[in-house]
Design an enzyme around this catalytic site. Structure first.
Site, PDB file in Angstrom:
ATOM      1  N   GLU A  89      -1.064   1.986   8.509  1.00  0.00           N
ATOM      2  CA  GLU A  89      -2.168   1.674   9.424  1.00  0.00           C
ATOM      3  C   GLU A  89      -1.805   0.628  10.480  1.00  0.00           C
ATOM      4  OE1 GLU A  89      -5.951   1.418   7.458  1.00  0.00           O
ATOM      5  OE2 GLU A  89      -6.914   0.568   9.240  1.00  0.00           O
TER       6      GLU A  89
ATOM      7  N   GLY B 260       0.855  -1.192   0.000  1.00  0.00           N
ATOM      8  CA  GLY B 260       0.000   0.000   0.000  1.00  0.00           C
ATOM      9  C   GLY B 260       0.886   1.235   0.000  1.00  0.00           C
TER      10      GLY B 260
ATOM     11  N   HIS C  42     -13.708   0.728  10.080  1.00  0.00           N
ATOM     12  CA  HIS C  42     -13.033   1.443   8.986  1.00  0.00           C
ATOM     13  C   HIS C  42     -11.520   1.523   9.174  1.00  0.00           C
ATOM     14  CE1 HIS C  42     -12.671   4.335   5.747  1.00  0.00           C
ATOM     15  NE2 HIS C  42     -12.116   5.226   6.546  1.00  0.00           N
TER      16      HIS C  42
ATOM     17  N   GLU D  62     -14.093  17.460   5.552  1.00  0.00           N
ATOM     18  CA  GLU D  62     -14.601  16.242   6.197  1.00  0.00           C
ATOM     19  C   GLU D  62     -14.801  16.515   7.678  1.00  0.00           C
ATOM     20  OE1 GLU D  62     -12.751  12.468   4.922  1.00  0.00           O
ATOM     21  OE2 GLU D  62     -11.724  13.638   3.405  1.00  0.00           O
TER      22      GLU D  62
ATOM     23  N   GLN E  74     -11.030   7.316  -0.476  1.00  0.00           N
ATOM     24  CA  GLN E  74     -11.887   8.178  -1.297  1.00  0.00           C
ATOM     25  C   GLN E  74     -11.622   9.657  -1.043  1.00  0.00           C
ATOM     26  OE1 GLN E  74     -16.039   7.158  -0.826  1.00  0.00           O
ATOM     27  NE2 GLN E  74     -15.774   5.105  -1.638  1.00  0.00           N
TER      28      GLN E  74
ATOM     29  N   LEU F 185      -3.469   8.650   5.162  1.00  0.00           N
ATOM     30  CA  LEU F 185      -2.534   8.618   4.028  1.00  0.00           C
ATOM     31  C   LEU F 185      -1.348   9.531   4.349  1.00  0.00           C
ATOM     32  CD1 LEU F 185      -5.148   8.831   1.124  1.00  0.00           C
ATOM     33  CD2 LEU F 185      -3.778   6.835   1.741  1.00  0.00           C
TER      34      LEU F 185
ATOM     35  N   ARG G 154      -8.954   8.982  14.918  1.00  0.00           N
ATOM     36  CA  ARG G 154      -8.221   9.628  13.823  1.00  0.00           C
ATOM     37  C   ARG G 154      -9.071  10.701  13.152  1.00  0.00           C
ATOM     38  NH1 ARG G 154      -8.015   8.567   8.067  1.00  0.00           N
ATOM     39  NH2 ARG G 154      -9.422   6.820   8.391  1.00  0.00           N
TER      40      ARG G 154
ATOM     41  N   ARG H 154     -15.850  11.708  13.411  1.00  0.00           N
ATOM     42  CA  ARG H 154     -16.417  10.403  13.069  1.00  0.00           C
ATOM     43  C   ARG H 154     -16.938   9.615  14.265  1.00  0.00           C
ATOM     44  NH1 ARG H 154     -12.315   8.093   8.748  1.00  0.00           N
ATOM     45  NH2 ARG H 154     -13.078   9.741   7.395  1.00  0.00           N
TER      46      ARG H 154
ATOM     47  N   HIS I 169     -16.598   4.011  10.572  1.00  0.00           N
ATOM     48  CA  HIS I 169     -17.006   5.096   9.664  1.00  0.00           C
ATOM     49  C   HIS I 169     -18.535   5.176   9.691  1.00  0.00           C
ATOM     50  CE1 HIS I 169     -17.403   7.642   6.173  1.00  0.00           C
ATOM     51  NE2 HIS I 169     -16.101   7.732   6.061  1.00  0.00           N
TER      52      HIS I 169
END
Ligand code: FAD
Ligand code: SIN
Length: 512
Positions: free
Chosen positions: A364, A12, A340, A116, A48, A381, A375, A279, A232
């Protein structure tokens, strides 16, 4: 036995960006990446929303991004790490762009910045709603151009070769030939990603089984903050229990509203930021609403939004909804929280070093101190990019005098043994995932955790015996790893005394 200088487990964003840098710095050294599926299969590929980065200091500031991260982490972030990661964002973004990743802009050089939950400003750099796919494409292309990098797909790392808190490489199963290869490496990097399939009900792809964390635990590395599981709020509600399609938080940043089936915009009752609260708060509020109503899901209402702009920003989400018979111009999208992200993991220092000599962890699977109890959206990322760079810088300076002597390393015992029936493993896995969903979900209860612990300890012993007596397969080892990680989540949930961020535990007598 196969010798390599750098053994990277996982392809990844964490594994690949480290590989590119170290391969460029040491063209005469061998870099080997082992990965258990297609080379691009990873949580990274499905990201995303984007990467949270301060790109315009006239509108935003590092200080605001730092404060948002600290608030979201609910008092448990390491503030030095937060500062370090956030201030390095722009450099890491420029590198991605140099490697060929493309991000949406409004005008030349000005990024189209998304918003977000938990962010006080628009600061999420993205590529439509397929940011991870674009990043993975670009960095894999770079990796494939380096003569000194070998990528071995369908190679499943079984265990680290470690003794006395030193790491010498890993045993790796070639999933096609069934051969178990002993890789001896000067330095080993765990970049194995998330744990979603411990719950089954998750936004993660099937590769997310916590292997790196289980391997590090067996090697006696320190593992922390496993109780901080991020759910999530808005996975697409469908009947099956498996990987869920994500409806990005950026859709709420774009103005979508959460409603109960009776049209109540309930988030206004829970937090003044409503749908854009962090979240943990949104997921916990949905959980409570569903327990009160007995409904299966809540809804995301996009009907008041500019359709053309929505389709431009979120083409994949629009198409997926359409495929499911949801016309977002008229219909609400049924959504439900799903596992998530894991905020905890293998403890590393600011150079990505674990407490096992010559073993590093990134992305991760690592616990850096950036996320604390929860988080902040799109900080993952970023964390992987910054820590891949930190590990690279550290290893660019240390010389190979650190090389450990591998005196008595034995090959994996390859005696021919019977194979465990796939149906047995599938049933075992379903039972385990159900136990995790019921006992270690968004809201946990003390007695449930204790009962789950008893069961998990038994299952762990059962699986270890099976692993000794039967042929090693990916499915068998994944299950062993998932149960090991499940045990860590439940144990650390039992130990944590106060509720913080994504962690909520009550006495059983309060169970709704
Ligand atoms: P991964 O990308 O998961 O890579 C792990 C790699 O390890 C894979 O190649 C896997 O096959 C390999 N592997 C695992 N075990 C083994 C083994 N035993 N042997 C060999 N190989 C192994 N974060 C953001 O910041 N912004 C977002 O917008 C965002 N959106 C997301 C959307 C979705 C649907 C999901 C699931 C996550 C999202 N995240 C987002 C989180 C983020 O994508 C991940 O945390 C991040 O990509 C993890 O990168 P990684 O390199 O650590 O792990
Ligand atoms: C999303 O797009 O909602 C996911 C972002 C993240 O996990 O950081």
């Amino acid at each position: 036995m196969v010798d390599t200088n750098y053994l990277i487990i996982g392809s990844g964003v964490a594994g690949l960006t480290f590989a590119i840098k170290i391969a460029d710095r040491f063209p005469n050294k061998k870099v080997t990446i082992v990965t258990k599926s297609n080379a691009d299969e990873s949580n990274t590929k499905y990201a995303q929303g984007g990467i949270a980065i301060v790109t315009d200091e006239t509108q935003d500031s590092y200080q605001k991004h730092i404060e948002d991260t600290l608030i979201c982490g609910d008092g448990l972030c390491d503030s030095d790490v937060v500062k370090m990661v956030i201030t390095e964002g722009p450099k890491r973004l420029n590198e991605l762009i140099e490697w060929g990743a493309k991000f949406d802009t409004i005008t030349k050089g000005n990024f189209d910045l998304g918003k977000e939950g938990g962010h006080s400003e628009n600061r999420v750099v993205h590529h439509k709603d397929q940011t991870g796919y674009e990043i993975e494409r670009a960095i894999l292309e770079q990796v494939n151009q380096k003569a000194n990098i070998t990528v071995l797909d369908y190679h499943f790392a079984l265990d680290l070769i470690a003794a006395n808190k030193q790491c010498f490489g890993a045993y790796v199963l070639n999933q096609k030939t069934k051969e178990i290869i002993t890789f001896l490496s000067d330095y080993t990097l765990l970049a194995t990603g998330g744990i979603g399939h411990i719950y089954g009900h998750t936004t993660n792809p099937v590769i997310a089984t916590g292997d790196g964390i289980a391997m590090a635990f067996r090697a006696k590395a320190t593992i922390e903050d496993m109780e901080f599981i991020q759910f999530h709020p808005t996975a697409l509600h469908e009947d099956s229990i498996s990987s869920k399609f994500l409806i990005s938080e950026a859709v709420r940043g774009f103005g979508a509203h959460l409603r109960t089936k009776n049209a109540n915009r309930f988030m206004l009752d829970y937090d003044e930021r409503a749908e854009l609260a962090s979240r943990d708060i949104v997921s916990q509020s949905i959980d409570l609403e569903l327990k009160k109503s007995g409904d299966d899901c809540v809804y995301l209402d996009c009907t008041h939004l500019d359709l053309a702009a929505f389709v431009k920003h979120f083409p994949m989400i629009y198409d997926r909804c359409k495929k499911n018979g949801i016309d977002i111009a008229r219909d609400w999208i049924p959504v439900i929280p799903a596992q998530h992200y894991l905020c905890g993991g293998i403890v590393v220092d600011k150079n990505g070093k674990t407490d096992i000599k010559n073993l590093f962890a990134c992305g991760e699977c690592s616990r850096t101190g950036l996320h604390g109890a929860n988080r902040l959206a799109s900080n993952s990322l970023l964390e992987a990019l910054v820590y891949a760079d930190k590990i690279y810088n550290y290893l660019a300076e240390v010389s190979f005098e650190n090389k450990l002597e591998y005196s008595s390393i034995s090959e994996w015992d390859l005696a021919l043994k019977a194979i465990v029936k796939p149906e047995y493993l599938a049933t075992f896995k379903s039972k385990f995932q159900l136990l995790m969903r019921q006992n270690a979900g968004i809201v946990r209860y003390d007695t449930d955790l204790l009962k789950a612990k008893e069961q998990l300890v038994q299952w762990q012993i059962e699986l270890e015996i099976i692993c000794k007596n039967y042929q090693i397969t990916t499915e068998l080892f994944e299950l062993l790893n998932m149960i090991t990680v499940g045990n860590l989540i439940v144990q650390q949930s039992i130990e944590r005394k106060e509720n913080r961020g994504g962690f909520v535990k009550y006495e059983y007598s309060n169970k709704i």
